[in-house]
Scaffold this motif. Sequence first.
Motif, PDB file in Angstrom:
ATOM      1  N   ARG A  63      45.763  26.413  45.268  1.00 43.14           N
ATOM      2  CA  ARG A  63      45.001  27.166  46.254  1.00 43.14           C
ATOM      3  C   ARG A  63      44.546  28.465  45.601  1.00 43.14           C
ATOM      4  N   VAL A  64      43.267  28.787  45.806  1.00 44.24           N
ATOM      5  CA  VAL A  64      42.671  29.958  45.174  1.00 44.24           C
ATOM      6  C   VAL A  64      42.164  30.902  46.255  1.00 44.24           C
ATOM      7  N   SER A  65      42.714  32.113  46.305  1.00 44.51           N
ATOM      8  CA  SER A  65      42.301  33.119  47.284  1.00 44.51           C
ATOM      9  C   SER A  65      41.709  34.318  46.551  1.00 44.51           C
ATOM     10  N   VAL A  66      40.665  34.886  47.133  1.00 38.52           N
ATOM     11  CA  VAL A  66      39.983  36.020  46.516  1.00 38.52           C
ATOM     12  C   VAL A  66      40.758  37.303  46.760  1.00 38.52           C
ATOM     13  N   LEU A  67      40.936  38.104  45.709  1.00 38.64           N
ATOM     14  CA  LEU A  67      41.564  39.418  45.775  1.00 38.64           C
ATOM     15  C   LEU A  67      40.534  40.482  45.384  1.00 38.64           C
ATOM     16  N   PRO A  68      40.829  41.765  45.619  1.00 41.70           N
ATOM     17  CA  PRO A  68      39.909  42.819  45.182  1.00 41.70           C
ATOM     18  C   PRO A  68      39.637  42.728  43.682  1.00 41.70           C
ATOM     19  N   SER A  69      38.419  43.041  43.294  1.00 41.65           N
ATOM     20  CA  SER A  69      38.036  42.978  41.889  1.00 41.65           C
ATOM     21  C   SER A  69      38.773  44.031  41.076  1.00 41.65           C
ATOM     22  N   GLU A  70      38.817  43.800  39.762  1.00 37.34           N
ATOM     23  CA  GLU A  70      39.426  44.782  38.871  1.00 37.34           C
ATOM     24  C   GLU A  70      38.648  46.095  38.931  1.00 37.34           C
ATOM     25  N   GLU A  71      39.382  47.191  38.892  1.00 39.15           N
ATOM     26  CA  GLU A  71      38.743  48.501  38.901  1.00 39.15           C
ATOM     27  C   GLU A  71      38.183  48.817  37.516  1.00 39.15           C
ATOM     28  N   LEU A  72      36.987  49.376  37.509  1.00 40.37           N
ATOM     29  CA  LEU A  72      36.346  49.757  36.253  1.00 40.37           C
ATOM     30  C   LEU A  72      36.236  51.277  36.167  1.00 40.37           C
ATOM     31  N   PRO A  73      36.134  51.817  34.969  1.00 38.82           N
ATOM     32  CA  PRO A  73      36.056  53.285  34.824  1.00 38.82           C
ATOM     33  C   PRO A  73      34.727  53.862  35.301  1.00 38.82           C
ATOM     34  N   VAL A  74      33.740  52.995  35.543  1.00 37.33           N
ATOM     35  CA  VAL A  74      32.435  53.449  36.048  1.00 37.33           C
ATOM     36  C   VAL A  74      32.138  52.677  37.329  1.00 37.33           C
ATOM     37  N   PRO A  75      31.319  53.253  38.230  1.00 42.40           N
ATOM     38  CA  PRO A  75      30.964  52.528  39.459  1.00 42.40           C
ATOM     39  C   PRO A  75      30.203  51.249  39.133  1.00 42.40           C
ATOM     40  N   CYS A  76      30.855  50.137  39.331  1.00 48.12           N
ATOM     41  CA  CYS A  76      30.247  48.848  39.005  1.00 48.12           C
ATOM     42  C   CYS A  76      31.103  47.756  39.633  1.00 48.12           C
ATOM     43  N   VAL A  77      30.559  46.553  39.692  1.00 49.76           N
ATOM     44  CA  VAL A  77      31.322  45.419  40.206  1.00 49.76           C
ATOM     45  C   VAL A  77      32.207  44.889  39.093  1.00 49.76           C
ATOM     46  N   GLY A  78      33.512  44.890  39.314  1.00 51.82           N
ATOM     47  CA  GLY A  78      34.441  44.421  38.299  1.00 51.82           C
ATOM     48  C   GLY A  78      34.619  42.915  38.342  1.00 51.82           C
ATOM     49  N   ARG A  79      35.370  42.410  37.380  1.00 49.01           N
ATOM     50  CA  ARG A  79      35.667  40.978  37.335  1.00 49.01           C
ATOM     51  C   ARG A  79      36.493  40.596  38.551  1.00 49.01           C
ATOM     52  N   PRO A  80      36.121  39.535  39.254  1.00 47.86           N
ATOM     53  CA  PRO A  80      36.895  39.126  40.440  1.00 47.86           C
ATOM     54  C   PRO A  80      38.323  38.740  40.066  1.00 47.86           C
ATOM     55  N   ASN A  81      39.243  39.006  40.966  1.00 52.81           N
ATOM     56  CA  ASN A  81      40.616  38.570  40.818  1.00 52.81           C
ATOM     57  C   ASN A  81      40.922  37.485  41.846  1.00 52.81           C
ATOM     58  N   TRP A  82      41.822  36.601  41.482  1.00 51.92           N
ATOM     59  CA  TRP A  82      42.249  35.525  42.380  1.00 51.92           C
ATOM     60  C   TRP A  82      43.766  35.522  42.504  1.00 51.92           C
ATOM     61  N   LEU A  83      44.235  35.147  43.671  1.00 51.18           N
ATOM     62  CA  LEU A  83      45.620  34.717  43.826  1.00 51.18           C
ATOM     63  C   LEU A  83      45.616  33.215  43.624  1.00 51.18           C
ATOM     64  N   LEU A  84      46.200  32.775  42.531  1.00 51.82           N
ATOM     65  CA  LEU A  84      46.228  31.363  42.168  1.00 51.82           C
ATOM     66  C   LEU A  84      47.607  30.800  42.484  1.00 51.82           C
ATOM     67  N   GLU A  85      47.665  29.894  43.450  1.00 53.90           N
ATOM     68  CA  GLU A  85      48.935  29.312  43.883  1.00 53.90           C
ATOM     69  C   GLU A  85      49.033  27.863  43.414  1.00 53.90           C
ATOM     70  N   LEU A  86      50.068  27.576  42.662  1.00 54.65           N
ATOM     71  CA  LEU A  86      50.391  26.205  42.301  1.00 54.65           C
ATOM     72  C   LEU A  86      51.315  25.678  43.392  1.00 54.65           C
ATOM     73  N   MET A  87      50.736  24.969  44.346  1.00 57.94           N
ATOM     74  CA  MET A  87      51.463  24.561  45.543  1.00 57.94           C
ATOM     75  C   MET A  87      52.283  23.301  45.347  1.00 57.94           C
ATOM     76  N   ARG A  88      51.891  22.500  44.377  1.00 57.88           N
ATOM     77  CA  ARG A  88      52.617  21.259  44.118  1.00 57.88           C
ATOM     78  C   ARG A  88      52.360  20.843  42.682  1.00 57.88           C
ATOM     79  N   VAL A  89      53.406  20.392  41.998  1.00 57.19           N
ATOM     80  CA  VAL A  89      53.270  19.859  40.654  1.00 57.19           C
ATOM     81  C   VAL A  89      54.373  18.837  40.432  1.00 57.19           C
ATOM     82  N   LYS A  90      54.014  17.676  39.940  1.00 57.59           N
ATOM     83  CA  LYS A  90      55.010  16.649  39.652  1.00 57.59           C
ATOM     84  C   LYS A  90      55.881  17.101  38.485  1.00 57.59           C
ATOM     85  N   ALA A  91      57.159  16.941  38.640  1.00 52.40           N
ATOM     86  CA  ALA A  91      58.131  17.306  37.605  1.00 52.40           C
ATOM     87  C   ALA A  91      58.059  18.784  37.255  1.00 52.40           C
TER      88      ALA A  91
END
Length: 251
Positions: A186-214
């Motif tokens: 499951r991938v949820s959007v988080l606030p973007s990374e802060e940059l030293p100048v006013p600009c749109v930073g790289r998006p951050n995600w909350l990445l959840e591994l909800m199920r994995v075999k073994a």
Amino acid sequence: MSEPALNPLLVELRERIRLLEGGAARVRSALPFGVPKIDASLPGAGLAYGALHEVAGGGPGTIDGAAAALFAAGVAARTKGPIVWCMTRPDLFFPALAQAGLHPDRVYFVESDKEEDVLANAEEALAYGGLGAVVAELVRLPMVASRRLQLAAEKTGTMALVVRRWRRPTEASDYGQPTASTTRWRVSVLPSEELPVPCVGRPNWLLELMRVKAGECAEFIVGACDASGRIDLSTGPAHRQDQAGRSFVAG
């Protein structure tokens, strides 16, 4: 009884793959993320080839599935060979796919009117082989259908990615139902990374591994896919909140 007509696009794709691959399926094991903490959570230290993987959006992105689609695009971008993307809603934003590393020129988009046809086209593409990955956008993924995709992927070693996209919030509860998938994300959007100048930073995600075999479930705060399709652990502040107000610690 005559056999049903094959999708012309898949027929053309088969011929191209036959010329490129000589009809032989490649033997592969897993595709690493290149992030040690994530790869350590996965058997084989990466996403298994020849297996089915599910991904869905979380929080406000539950319905549109934009972050989930970009996550799948980044994974597909790092595989070798053509990509088949099966869907019922032709609303993908091509520049966004390219920013996630997946140039549309690599992708064969197969549009269908019904989800049953999406499943059939995805299964056919997986069964033929020679592809980097097959992506299918689905609302529901019953156990029987997921087993068919898993078996087709196992046969050829092609990676199967199912992006779960719902039309209404109540349908999202289906994501808790069992399937034959090897991993579920499951991938949820988080606030973007802060940059030293006013600009749109790289998006951050909350990445959840909800199920994995073994393996065990885990969650990570990551920078969204870059132009090579790679994610990395977020370099932003250690304490963040997702858009539902839950607090998490990066790393």
